[in-house]
Design a protein around this motif. Structure first.
Motif, PDB file in Angstrom:
ATOM      1  N   GLU A 130       0.852  -1.211   0.015  1.00  0.00           N
ATOM      2  CA  GLU A 130      -0.033   0.158   0.023  1.00  0.00           C
ATOM      3  C   GLU A 130       0.778   1.543   0.161  1.00  0.00           C
ATOM      4  OE1 GLU A 130      -4.290  -1.008   1.457  1.00  0.00           O
ATOM      5  OE2 GLU A 130      -2.971  -1.220   3.227  1.00  0.00           O
ATOM      6  N   ILE A 131       1.799   1.248  -0.667  1.00  0.00           N
ATOM      7  CA  ILE A 131       2.895   2.351  -0.804  1.00  0.00           C
ATOM      8  C   ILE A 131       2.229   3.544  -1.566  1.00  0.00           C
ATOM      9  CG2 ILE A 131       4.299   1.652  -2.891  1.00  0.00           C
ATOM     10  CD1 ILE A 131       6.620   2.637  -1.399  1.00  0.00           C
ATOM     11  N   ASP A 132       1.267   3.320  -2.400  1.00  0.00           N
ATOM     12  CA  ASP A 132       0.614   4.191  -3.131  1.00  0.00           C
ATOM     13  C   ASP A 132      -0.602   5.212  -2.352  1.00  0.00           C
ATOM     14  OD1 ASP A 132      -0.931   1.894  -3.000  1.00  0.00           O
ATOM     15  OD2 ASP A 132      -1.745   2.116  -4.976  1.00  0.00           O
ATOM     16  N   ARG A 133      -0.880   4.411  -1.101  1.00  0.00           N
ATOM     17  CA  ARG A 133      -2.003   5.113  -0.381  1.00  0.00           C
ATOM     18  C   ARG A 133      -1.015   5.495   1.122  1.00  0.00           C
ATOM     19  NH1 ARG A 133      -6.103   0.597   0.517  1.00  0.00           N
ATOM     20  NH2 ARG A 133      -7.317   2.648   0.994  1.00  0.00           N
TER      21      ARG A 133
ATOM     22  N   ALA B 243      16.592   6.354  23.822  1.00  0.00           N
ATOM     23  CA  ALA B 243      16.484   5.408  22.565  1.00  0.00           C
ATOM     24  C   ALA B 243      17.842   5.014  21.913  1.00  0.00           C
ATOM     25  CB  ALA B 243      15.354   5.831  21.475  1.00  0.00           C
ATOM     26  N   HIS B 244      17.963   3.840  21.317  1.00  0.00           N
ATOM     27  CA  HIS B 244      19.247   3.405  20.562  1.00  0.00           C
ATOM     28  C   HIS B 244      18.674   2.991  19.391  1.00  0.00           C
ATOM     29  CE1 HIS B 244      22.776   1.455  19.215  1.00  0.00           C
ATOM     30  NE2 HIS B 244      22.373   0.501  19.171  1.00  0.00           N
ATOM     31  N   LEU B 245      19.385   3.407  18.116  1.00  0.00           N
ATOM     32  CA  LEU B 245      19.075   3.095  16.854  1.00  0.00           C
ATOM     33  C   LEU B 245      20.178   2.339  16.404  1.00  0.00           C
ATOM     34  CD1 LEU B 245      16.995   6.329  15.991  1.00  0.00           C
ATOM     35  CD2 LEU B 245      15.955   4.371  16.857  1.00  0.00           C
ATOM     36  N   ASN B 246      20.206   1.132  15.915  1.00  0.00           N
ATOM     37  CA  ASN B 246      21.270   0.438  15.252  1.00  0.00           C
ATOM     38  C   ASN B 246      21.286   0.277  13.586  1.00  0.00           C
ATOM     39  OD1 ASN B 246      23.109  -1.656  14.566  1.00  0.00           O
ATOM     40  ND2 ASN B 246      23.371  -2.031  16.754  1.00  0.00           N
ATOM     41  N   VAL B 247      21.977   1.119  12.799  1.00  0.00           N
ATOM     42  CA  VAL B 247      22.047   1.050  11.480  1.00  0.00           C
ATOM     43  C   VAL B 247      20.473   1.312  10.969  1.00  0.00           C
ATOM     44  CG1 VAL B 247      24.011  -0.560  11.272  1.00  0.00           C
ATOM     45  CG2 VAL B 247      21.741  -1.525  11.249  1.00  0.00           C
ATOM     46  N   PRO B 248      19.794   2.269  11.202  1.00  0.00           N
ATOM     47  CA  PRO B 248      18.526   2.536  11.113  1.00  0.00           C
ATOM     48  C   PRO B 248      18.406   3.002   9.532  1.00  0.00           C
ATOM     49  CG  PRO B 248      19.452   4.707  11.882  1.00  0.00           C
ATOM     50  CD  PRO B 248      20.627   3.376  12.004  1.00  0.00           C
ATOM     51  N   THR B 249      17.104   2.337   9.057  1.00  0.00           N
ATOM     52  CA  THR B 249      16.846   2.569   7.687  1.00  0.00           C
ATOM     53  C   THR B 249      15.852   3.789   7.577  1.00  0.00           C
ATOM     54  OG1 THR B 249      16.107   1.588   5.677  1.00  0.00           O
ATOM     55  CG2 THR B 249      14.950   0.809   7.728  1.00  0.00           C
ATOM     56  N   PHE B 250      15.329   3.999   6.128  1.00  0.00           N
ATOM     57  CA  PHE B 250      14.216   4.909   5.635  1.00  0.00           C
ATOM     58  C   PHE B 250      14.517   6.336   5.998  1.00  0.00           C
ATOM     59  CE2 PHE B 250      11.522   1.350   7.710  1.00  0.00           C
ATOM     60  CZ  PHE B 250      11.472   0.851   6.336  1.00  0.00           C
ATOM     61  N   GLY B 251      15.910   6.460   5.900  1.00  0.00           N
ATOM     62  CA  GLY B 251      16.728   7.883   6.261  1.00  0.00           C
ATOM     63  C   GLY B 251      16.991   8.495   4.849  1.00  0.00           C
ATOM     64  N   HIS B 252      16.286   9.842   4.518  1.00  0.00           N
ATOM     65  CA  HIS B 252      16.683  10.403   3.146  1.00  0.00           C
ATOM     66  C   HIS B 252      16.157   9.666   2.072  1.00  0.00           C
ATOM     67  CE1 HIS B 252      18.026  13.387   0.809  1.00  0.00           C
ATOM     68  NE2 HIS B 252      18.766  14.044   1.504  1.00  0.00           N
ATOM     69  N   HIS B 253      14.826   9.330   2.029  1.00  0.00           N
ATOM     70  CA  HIS B 253      14.259   8.856   0.562  1.00  0.00           C
ATOM     71  C   HIS B 253      14.762   9.348  -0.447  1.00  0.00           C
ATOM     72  CE1 HIS B 253      11.916   5.774   2.803  1.00  0.00           C
ATOM     73  NE2 HIS B 253      11.340   6.813   3.631  1.00  0.00           N
TER      74      HIS B 253
ATOM     75  N   ALA C 204      13.740  -2.654  -3.664  1.00  0.00           N
ATOM     76  CA  ALA C 204      12.504  -2.867  -4.260  1.00  0.00           C
ATOM     77  C   ALA C 204      11.758  -1.616  -4.299  1.00  0.00           C
ATOM     78  CB  ALA C 204      11.855  -3.727  -3.131  1.00  0.00           C
ATOM     79  N   VAL C 205      11.981  -0.567  -3.545  1.00  0.00           N
ATOM     80  CA  VAL C 205      11.186   0.552  -3.589  1.00  0.00           C
ATOM     81  C   VAL C 205      12.068   1.540  -4.887  1.00  0.00           C
ATOM     82  CG1 VAL C 205      11.160   2.783  -2.565  1.00  0.00           C
ATOM     83  CG2 VAL C 205      10.971   0.652  -1.087  1.00  0.00           C
ATOM     84  N   ARG C 206      13.218   1.419  -5.164  1.00  0.00           N
ATOM     85  CA  ARG C 206      13.826   1.843  -6.219  1.00  0.00           C
ATOM     86  C   ARG C 206      13.430   1.484  -7.519  1.00  0.00           C
ATOM     87  NH1 ARG C 206      19.041   3.311  -7.580  1.00  0.00           N
ATOM     88  NH2 ARG C 206      19.466   1.227  -8.211  1.00  0.00           N
ATOM     89  N   ARG C 207      12.920   0.136  -7.630  1.00  0.00           N
ATOM     90  CA  ARG C 207      12.269  -0.571  -8.833  1.00  0.00           C
ATOM     91  C   ARG C 207      11.025  -0.030  -9.113  1.00  0.00           C
ATOM     92  NH1 ARG C 207      14.921  -6.698  -7.722  1.00  0.00           N
ATOM     93  NH2 ARG C 207      17.304  -5.844  -8.349  1.00  0.00           N
ATOM     94  N   TYR C 208      10.328  -0.033  -7.871  1.00  0.00           N
ATOM     95  CA  TYR C 208       9.183   0.383  -7.996  1.00  0.00           C
ATOM     96  C   TYR C 208       8.923   1.936  -8.603  1.00  0.00           C
ATOM     97  CZ  TYR C 208       4.298   1.628  -6.173  1.00  0.00           C
ATOM     98  OH  TYR C 208       2.952   2.238  -6.486  1.00  0.00           O
ATOM     99  N   GLU C 209       9.836   2.788  -7.956  1.00  0.00           N
ATOM    100  CA  GLU C 209       9.859   4.270  -8.316  1.00  0.00           C
ATOM    101  C   GLU C 209      10.238   4.258 -10.064  1.00  0.00           C
ATOM    102  OE1 GLU C 209      10.493   8.457  -8.578  1.00  0.00           O
ATOM    103  OE2 GLU C 209       9.317   7.110  -7.383  1.00  0.00           O
ATOM    104  N   ARG C 210      11.205   3.379 -10.548  1.00  0.00           N
ATOM    105  CA  ARG C 210      11.413   3.396 -12.104  1.00  0.00           C
ATOM    106  C   ARG C 210      10.218   3.047 -12.665  1.00  0.00           C
ATOM    107  NH1 ARG C 210      16.402   0.961 -10.089  1.00  0.00           N
ATOM    108  NH2 ARG C 210      16.015  -1.060 -11.043  1.00  0.00           N
ATOM    109  N   ARG C 211       9.463   2.115 -12.215  1.00  0.00           N
ATOM    110  CA  ARG C 211       8.259   1.725 -12.921  1.00  0.00           C
ATOM    111  C   ARG C 211       7.249   2.944 -12.664  1.00  0.00           C
ATOM    112  NH1 ARG C 211       9.012  -3.152 -10.417  1.00  0.00           N
ATOM    113  NH2 ARG C 211       7.174  -2.682  -8.919  1.00  0.00           N
ATOM    114  N   HIS C 212       6.690   3.453 -11.739  1.00  0.00           N
ATOM    115  CA  HIS C 212       5.810   4.232 -11.567  1.00  0.00           C
ATOM    116  C   HIS C 212       5.986   5.621 -11.365  1.00  0.00           C
ATOM    117  CE1 HIS C 212       3.292   0.509 -10.830  1.00  0.00           C
ATOM    118  NE2 HIS C 212       4.364   0.423 -10.216  1.00  0.00           N
ATOM    119  N   GLY C 213       7.215   6.046 -10.653  1.00  0.00           N
ATOM    120  CA  GLY C 213       7.794   7.617 -10.517  1.00  0.00           C
ATOM    121  C   GLY C 213       6.746   8.212  -9.591  1.00  0.00           C
ATOM    122  N   SER C 214       6.028   7.858  -8.415  1.00  0.00           N
ATOM    123  CA  SER C 214       5.316   8.535  -7.881  1.00  0.00           C
ATOM    124  C   SER C 214       5.549   8.254  -6.336  1.00  0.00           C
ATOM    125  CB  SER C 214       3.804   8.646  -8.016  1.00  0.00           C
ATOM    126  OG  SER C 214       3.334   7.153  -8.006  1.00  0.00           O
ATOM    127  N   VAL C 215       6.576   7.502  -6.133  1.00  0.00           N
ATOM    128  CA  VAL C 215       6.558   6.999  -4.858  1.00  0.00           C
ATOM    129  C   VAL C 215       6.988   7.958  -3.670  1.00  0.00           C
ATOM    130  CG1 VAL C 215       9.225   6.315  -4.919  1.00  0.00           C
ATOM    131  CG2 VAL C 215       7.829   5.053  -3.542  1.00  0.00           C
TER     132      VAL C 215
END
Length: 316
Positions: free
Chosen positions: A142-145, A201-211, A225-236
């Motif tokens: 549901e990345i498009d919502r 809090a402690h965050l270890n190798v955290p993801t989702f930074g600077h999309h 997977a997100v990179r490939r989705y963006e190449r197909r759809h361009g709106s992520v």
């Protein structure tokens, strides 16, 4: 851990000095309202936790299977540890990586704590069709919502994990911390600004930074997977700009300890450092030689990190 050598440079050409200069994207104008209203709605739910004592014995902890209610009718499964011979004076929520979790950890660097290990929705003990339980599918669900994207639900699972601890152990309110690695680190960064009940809090190798930057960097992780989705759809980015852990970090004012890697084929280091750099409150950095990889100094660095965290969490 990744054993195969990637076909790209997992440093992405960054030195420590250049990583410490990575910035963060501009957040949407309604970023704060989006998350604060979501937090208020989530806290109207009572998690109604149910615990069952696990078979077997551990020398230091009583171990329980636990389930609690979250948003959208999800039942979040996991484990809870109660110390056998220590008083309970604080609580921890521990978030897992995108590989899920098969068991609780018994060697965390915080004593006198009741510890909750939730499995975020769709993963491990919280699997539920049609949510994919593999990282490449889960991260796109549901990345498009914008209002339905799976990462927002995982943040709500974390908030309700805090509610679960407080409902079961009311006296620890005001003494709750969070530890999250990789996926759990990114979810933690998204959750922490709006959650006053978590104090450290402690965050270890955290993801989702600077999309916007992540979309330019090849990885072996869910970001590919997100990179490939963006190449197909361009709106992520219409959705992801609301789920940027570096933007969220600008609103975190509690003490945060970050372990960020110089080399990481799964979570690109510039995204990890974007989160650390953006943190608005007291912060500490532990530089890992590598993340999601085996390396010669790994065991020594793990020992050093645990020692730092024992000191870091002592005020909780």
């Amino acid at each position: 851990m990744i054993s195969d050598k990637p076909s790209f440079d997992p440093t992405y050409g960054y030195s420590l000095e250049s990583l410490l200069r990575v910035g963060w994207p501009e957040e949407p104008g309604d970023f704060v309202d989006f998350w604060e209203s979501r937090y208020r709605r989530t806290l109207t739910i009572h998690p109604d936790p149910e615990m069952t004592r696990c078979k077997g014995d551990h020398p230091d902890f009583d171990v329980y299977d636990i389930g609690y209610r979250s948003t959208d009718g999800f039942i979040i499964g996991g484990w809870l540890l109660k110390p056998k011979r220590e008083p309970i004076r604080r609580g921890l929520v521990v978030g897992h990586g995108y590989g899920g979790r098969e068991a609780p950890d018994f060697d965390l660097p915080v004593g006198e704590a009741v510890i909750l290990f939730p499995c975020f929705r769709g993963l491990a003990r919280s699997r539920r069709p049609p949510v994919p339980d593999n990282p490449a599918g889960h991260v796109l669900y549901e990345i498009d919502r914008r209002d339905r994207y799976i990462l927002g639900g995982c943040v709500e699972d974390l908030w309700l994990a805090v509610s679960t601890l407080i409902s079961a152990f009311p006296h620890i309110e005001g003494h709750i911390g969070y530890l999250g690695i990789s996926f759990g680190g990114g979810i933690g960064a998204l959750a922490l600004p709006w959650e006053p009940r978590i104090r450290i809090a402690h965050l270890n190798v955290p993801t989702f930074g600077h999309h916007p930057l992540r979309l330019t960097l090849r990885t072996l992780g869910s970001g590919e997977a997100v990179r490939r989705y963006e190449r197909r759809h361009g709106s992520v980015l219409e959705t992801l700009r609301y789920y940027d852990a570096a933007c969220a970090a600008r609103h975190i004012h509690i003490p945060v300890h970050v372990a960020a890697a110089l080399f990481d084929p799964v979570v690109a280091p510039p995204g990890q450092f974007a989160i650390y750099n953006a943190l608005a409150g007291p912060k500490s950095l532990f530089v890992l030689q590598a993340g999601h990889s085996d390396y010669p100094e790994q065991r020594e660095q793990e020992r050093e990190l645990l020692a730092e965290l024992r000191t870091f969490f002592e005020p909780l």
